[in-house]
Scaffold this active site. Structure first.
Site, PDB file in Angstrom:
ATOM      1  N   HIS A  51       0.845  -1.202   0.000  1.00  0.00           N
ATOM      2  CA  HIS A  51       0.000   0.000   0.000  1.00  0.00           C
ATOM      3  C   HIS A  51       0.877   1.248   0.000  1.00  0.00           C
ATOM      4  O   HIS A  51       1.894   1.303   0.692  1.00  0.00           O
ATOM      5  CB  HIS A  51      -0.903   0.012   1.235  1.00  0.00           C
ATOM      6  CG  HIS A  51      -1.957  -1.048   1.196  1.00  0.00           C
ATOM      7  ND1 HIS A  51      -3.061  -0.962   0.382  1.00  0.00           N
ATOM      8  CD2 HIS A  51      -2.073  -2.226   1.856  1.00  0.00           C
ATOM      9  CE1 HIS A  51      -3.818  -2.042   0.552  1.00  0.00           C
ATOM     10  NE2 HIS A  51      -3.235  -2.825   1.443  1.00  0.00           N
ATOM     11  N   SER A 341       2.831  -4.586   4.038  1.00  0.00           N
ATOM     12  CA  SER A 341       3.604  -3.427   3.570  1.00  0.00           C
ATOM     13  C   SER A 341       4.485  -2.873   4.682  1.00  0.00           C
ATOM     14  O   SER A 341       5.604  -2.419   4.452  1.00  0.00           O
ATOM     15  CB  SER A 341       2.659  -2.304   3.122  1.00  0.00           C
ATOM     16  OG  SER A 341       1.545  -2.810   2.442  1.00  0.00           O
ATOM     17  N   CYS A 400       5.810 -29.435 -13.627  1.00  0.00           N
ATOM     18  CA  CYS A 400       4.518 -28.732 -13.624  1.00  0.00           C
ATOM     19  C   CYS A 400       4.376 -28.037 -14.973  1.00  0.00           C
ATOM     20  O   CYS A 400       5.108 -27.092 -15.271  1.00  0.00           O
ATOM     21  CB  CYS A 400       4.476 -27.716 -12.480  1.00  0.00           C
ATOM     22  SG  CYS A 400       3.100 -26.563 -12.589  1.00  0.00           S
TER      23      CYS A 400
HETATM   24  C1  LIG Z   1      -7.625 -10.930   3.479  1.00  0.00           C
HETATM   25  C2  LIG Z   1      -6.388 -10.144   3.806  1.00  0.00           C
HETATM   26  C3  LIG Z   1      -5.883  -9.206   2.910  1.00  0.00           C
HETATM   27  C4  LIG Z   1      -4.752  -8.463   3.225  1.00  0.00           C
HETATM   28  N1  LIG Z   1      -4.194  -7.652   2.281  1.00  0.00           N
HETATM   29  C5  LIG Z   1      -3.066  -6.977   2.575  1.00  0.00           C
HETATM   30  C6  LIG Z   1      -2.421  -6.211   1.590  1.00  0.00           C
HETATM   31  O1  LIG Z   1      -2.804  -6.206   0.431  1.00  0.00           O
HETATM   32  N2  LIG Z   1      -1.341  -5.466   1.949  1.00  0.00           N
HETATM   33  C7  LIG Z   1      -0.881  -5.457   3.225  1.00  0.00           C
HETATM   34  O2  LIG Z   1       0.062  -4.716   3.496  1.00  0.00           O
HETATM   35  N3  LIG Z   1      -1.433  -6.240   4.171  1.00  0.00           N
HETATM   36  C8  LIG Z   1      -2.490  -7.007   3.870  1.00  0.00           C
HETATM   37  N4  LIG Z   1      -3.054  -7.815   4.800  1.00  0.00           N
HETATM   38  C9  LIG Z   1      -2.463  -7.862   6.127  1.00  0.00           C
HETATM   39  C10 LIG Z   1      -1.254  -8.776   6.165  1.00  0.00           C
HETATM   40  O3  LIG Z   1      -1.500  -9.967   5.473  1.00  0.00           O
HETATM   41  C11 LIG Z   1      -0.956  -9.071   7.624  1.00  0.00           C
HETATM   42  O4  LIG Z   1      -0.829  -7.858   8.306  1.00  0.00           O
HETATM   43  C12 LIG Z   1       0.328  -9.855   7.799  1.00  0.00           C
HETATM   44  O5  LIG Z   1       0.362 -10.977   6.990  1.00  0.00           O
HETATM   45  C13 LIG Z   1       0.411 -10.249   9.263  1.00  0.00           C
HETATM   46  O6  LIG Z   1       1.559 -11.003   9.442  1.00  0.00           O
HETATM   47  P1  LIG Z   1       1.802 -11.716  10.823  1.00  0.00           P
HETATM   48  O7  LIG Z   1       3.142 -12.309  10.743  1.00  0.00           O
HETATM   49  O8  LIG Z   1       1.500 -10.762  11.932  1.00  0.00           O
HETATM   50  O9  LIG Z   1       0.649 -12.808  10.942  1.00  0.00           O
HETATM   51  P2  LIG Z   1       0.529 -14.264  10.284  1.00  0.00           P
HETATM   52  O10 LIG Z   1       1.008 -14.301   8.912  1.00  0.00           O
HETATM   53  O11 LIG Z   1      -0.865 -14.709  10.526  1.00  0.00           O
HETATM   54  O12 LIG Z   1       1.533 -15.126  11.148  1.00  0.00           O
HETATM   55  C14 LIG Z   1       1.284 -15.482  12.474  1.00  0.00           C
HETATM   56  C15 LIG Z   1       1.923 -16.833  12.691  1.00  0.00           C
HETATM   57  O13 LIG Z   1       1.883 -17.173  14.068  1.00  0.00           O
HETATM   58  C16 LIG Z   1       1.709 -18.560  14.159  1.00  0.00           C
HETATM   59  N5  LIG Z   1       1.202 -18.862  15.508  1.00  0.00           N
HETATM   60  C17 LIG Z   1       0.012 -18.551  16.039  1.00  0.00           C
HETATM   61  N6  LIG Z   1      -0.077 -19.009  17.296  1.00  0.00           N
HETATM   62  C18 LIG Z   1       1.095 -19.610  17.571  1.00  0.00           C
HETATM   63  C19 LIG Z   1       1.606 -20.296  18.716  1.00  0.00           C
HETATM   64  N7  LIG Z   1       0.867 -20.455  19.829  1.00  0.00           N
HETATM   65  N8  LIG Z   1       2.853 -20.811  18.660  1.00  0.00           N
HETATM   66  C20 LIG Z   1       3.605 -20.693  17.535  1.00  0.00           C
HETATM   67  N9  LIG Z   1       3.157 -20.066  16.416  1.00  0.00           N
HETATM   68  C21 LIG Z   1       1.923 -19.527  16.445  1.00  0.00           C
HETATM   69  C22 LIG Z   1       0.706 -18.860  13.062  1.00  0.00           C
HETATM   70  O14 LIG Z   1       0.705 -20.227  12.692  1.00  0.00           O
HETATM   71  C23 LIG Z   1       1.199 -17.953  11.961  1.00  0.00           C
HETATM   72  O15 LIG Z   1       2.099 -18.599  11.095  1.00  0.00           O
HETATM   73  C24 LIG Z   1      -4.146  -8.619   4.498  1.00  0.00           C
HETATM   74  C25 LIG Z   1      -4.633  -9.587   5.379  1.00  0.00           C
HETATM   75  C26 LIG Z   1      -5.712 -10.369   5.019  1.00  0.00           C
HETATM   76  C27 LIG Z   1      -6.136 -11.479   5.920  1.00  0.00           C
END
Ligand SMILES: Cc1cc2nc3c(=O)[nH]c(=O)nc-3n(C[C@H](O)[C@H](O)[C@H](O)COP(=O)(O)OP(=O)(O)OC[C@H]3O[C@@H](n4cnc5c(N)ncnc54)[C@H](O)[C@@H]3O)c2cc1C
Length: 483
Positions: A51, A341, A400
């Site tokens: 973004h 982002s 593939c």
């Molecule tokens: C539908 C959708 C569209 C989006 N579009 C965008 C976009 O276009 N641009 C943008 O900037 N952002 C976007 N986002 C937001 C972005 O995807 C997230 O902010 C980002 O992926 C979050 O990353 P994270 O590492 O915090 O979470 P996650 O990727 O969810 O990682 C969290 C990890 O923690 C692990 N976990 C959970 N509990 C435990 C535990 N007890 N012990 C060990 N591991 C654990 C999980 O298995 C997971 O792998 C979007 C999100 C969604 C859902």
């Protein structure tokens, strides 16, 4: 027992970027992930948009880290061989009210430090994107917006951290956390990992982790987002990311190219109870189709090759929750969009917070920021293809057919950190099975190669870890014969 400097819970894009940054700053890091691979949560299933930064409220952490992270993305992706394109984005509107919304977004974007924003009329924007509907009357152009492959970014960042010494433990679901004598003990019920500092990057489960240390201030509401992905044959339908002006119809849905030449349409936004239910719904997909056709005409939904769902981790403060609730413990909670982002900038901020908590950080002279994913045969010139096949004939065997992924690439990937141990993990790295037939043709060949290279029985391979076996028995054995 080994005491790591930092234990990071969750190997999504935030945990991955934090692991990369803290390794760069000289920390011994262990990344604990409950799934069988990295990038299986929100970081696998999202829109993949970098973004520009006009959406988040002025002075919020979302705004600050979005703009800073987006500015870092191109060079990070170059360093790590990750697919990224600065394709620009458009927010389109349909009436006077939307025009005012776009003017508000322009003002906010300027305050957030976004450059190049411009308001366009319906005709001006259709001259840029001829597939836009005749109903579009105005648009906000953001040339700094981009697209990135979110799981490639996560895998590469974890890979860089690991090649520089970080450790990754998959299938490790942190279920309790205690502190003793200045050391955090993280357990999954069977095994305990010790670290001086902890970073909670557990996505939709970051509130559960918070409760493990007695912090019940955070509530995460899971919010479902469903998508339809169109075949590469639709490439060119739009070249920029097309958002709808937020308003009467909520945030609407986007239509965007992906880095790999597909068209992505979605997502919905529906709050739900379950945090890990990524099933799609008929109603959600119908809503995606209905809304998308308002901004882009003649979307060839008949060329849809897959549908999927991602779950946003919506926090209870309206902003990212990045703070130290206890000494030497950092939360990265409520990291909903624009978390992808923002992730490189979030990682820098986490390092600053840890430094304030006493961590001694200094940039390592021997840190190697590069990641070299396997060669993508499809992207080579004819000359390069001939060369690589002459060096290793396995690059001449296409496994593939839809995505032209060769045995050479699969073998190379199976020996690269973080090692893929299930079919979906390999798919995210090589794209085998990501094309029109969705693995219908190549899966038997892929499993054969995986078993051979990983030195495991083919019957032990899973689709996505846990209880997702690919094969039950050899056909002849199943009939009572020998394999
Ligand atoms: C539908 C959708 C569209 C989006 N579009 C965008 C976009 O276009 N641009 C943008 O900037 N952002 C976007 N986002 C937001 C972005 O995807 C997230 O902010 C980002 O992926 C979050 O990353 P994270 O590492 O915090 O979470 P996650 O990727 O969810 O990682 C969290 C990890 O923690 C692990 N976990 C959970 N509990 C435990 C535990 N007890 N012990 C060990 N591991 C654990 C999980 O298995 C997971 O792998 C979007 C999100 C969604 C859902």
């Amino acid at each position: 027992m080994m005491i790591y400097d930092v234990a990071i819970i969750g190997a999504g894009v935030v945990g991955a970027m934090v692991a990369r940054e803290l390794t760069r700053q000289g920390q011994s890091v262990i990344l604990l992930e409950k799934a069988s691979d990295v990038a299986t949560g929100a970081s696998r299933a999202n829109s993949g948009i970098v973004h520009a930064g006009f959406d988040a409220k002025e002075n919020s952490l979302k705004a600050k880290f979005n703009v800073a992270g987006a500015n870092m993305m191109a060079s990070l992706c170059r360093e790590m061989g990750v697919a990224y394109v600065q394709n620009g984005s458009l927010v389109v509107g349909f009436d006077q009210e939307d025009q005012q919304t776009l003017e508000g977004l322009l003002k906010r974007g300027v305050e957030n430090g976004v450059t190049g924003l411009a308001l366009l009329s319906g005709d001006e924007v259709r001259a840029l994107e001829p597939s836009l509907s005749e109903d579009v009357t105005c648009a906000l152009l953001a040339p700094t917006g981009g697209i990135v492959c979110p799981y490639e970014l996560t895998i590469a960042a974890v890979g860089v951290a690991m090649y520089n010494g970080a450790e990754l433990k998959t299938n490790f679901a942190v279920s309790s956390i205690t502190e003793e004598g200045g050391v955090w003990h993280l357990s999954n019920g069977e095994e305990t990992v010790c670290a001086t500092y902890v970073v909670n990057c557990a996505g939709t489960h970051s509130d559960d982790i918070a409760r493990m240390i007695g912090d019940d201030r955070i509530t995460i509401t899971p919010r479902r987002g469903e998508y339809i992905l169109l075949d590469r044959a639709c490439e060119g339908l739009v070249s920029r990311t097309i958002f709808m002006a937020p308003g009467k119809m909520g945030k609407g849905v986007l239509v965007s190219p992906t880095c790999h030449g597909n068209i992505i349409v979605g997502p919905t936004a529906v709050n739900m109870e379950e945090k890990d239910n990524t099933s799609t719904t008929a109603e959600g997909l119908a809503e995606v189709r209905r809304l998308a056709q308002k901004s882009v005409k003649d979307i060839p939904f008949g060329r849809g090759i897959t549908i999927f769902c991602g779950i946003r981790a919506v926090g209870n403060t309206g902003d990212f929750i990045i703070e130290c609730p206890r000494p030497r413990f950092v939360h990265c909670a409520g990291i909903e969009s624009p978390g992808l982002s923002a992730s490189p900038a979030i990682a820098l901020y986490v390092a600053q917070l840890l430094q304030k908590e006493g961590a001694v950080l200094s940039i390592r002279a021997d840190f190697d920021p590069h990641y070299t994913p396997a060669v993508h045969f499809r992207h080579l010139s004819d000359e390069e293809k001939n060369d690589i096949i002459a060096r290793d004939p396995r690059y001449g065997r296409v496994i593939c057919r839809c995505e032209t992924v060769t045995e050479g690439e699969i073998v190379q990937t199976l020996h690269q950190l973080p090692i893929p141990r299930d079919l979906d993990a390999l798919k995210r790295r090589t794209r085998c099975g990501m094309g029109r037939c969705q693995g219908g043709f190549c899966t038997p060949y892929v499993t054969e190669i995986m078993a051979r290279e990983l030195g495991v029985d083919e019957l032990s391979l899973t689709k996505s870890g846990g209880d997702s076996p690919l094969l039950l028995a050899a056909t002849k054995t199943a009939k009572g014969g020998t394999k």
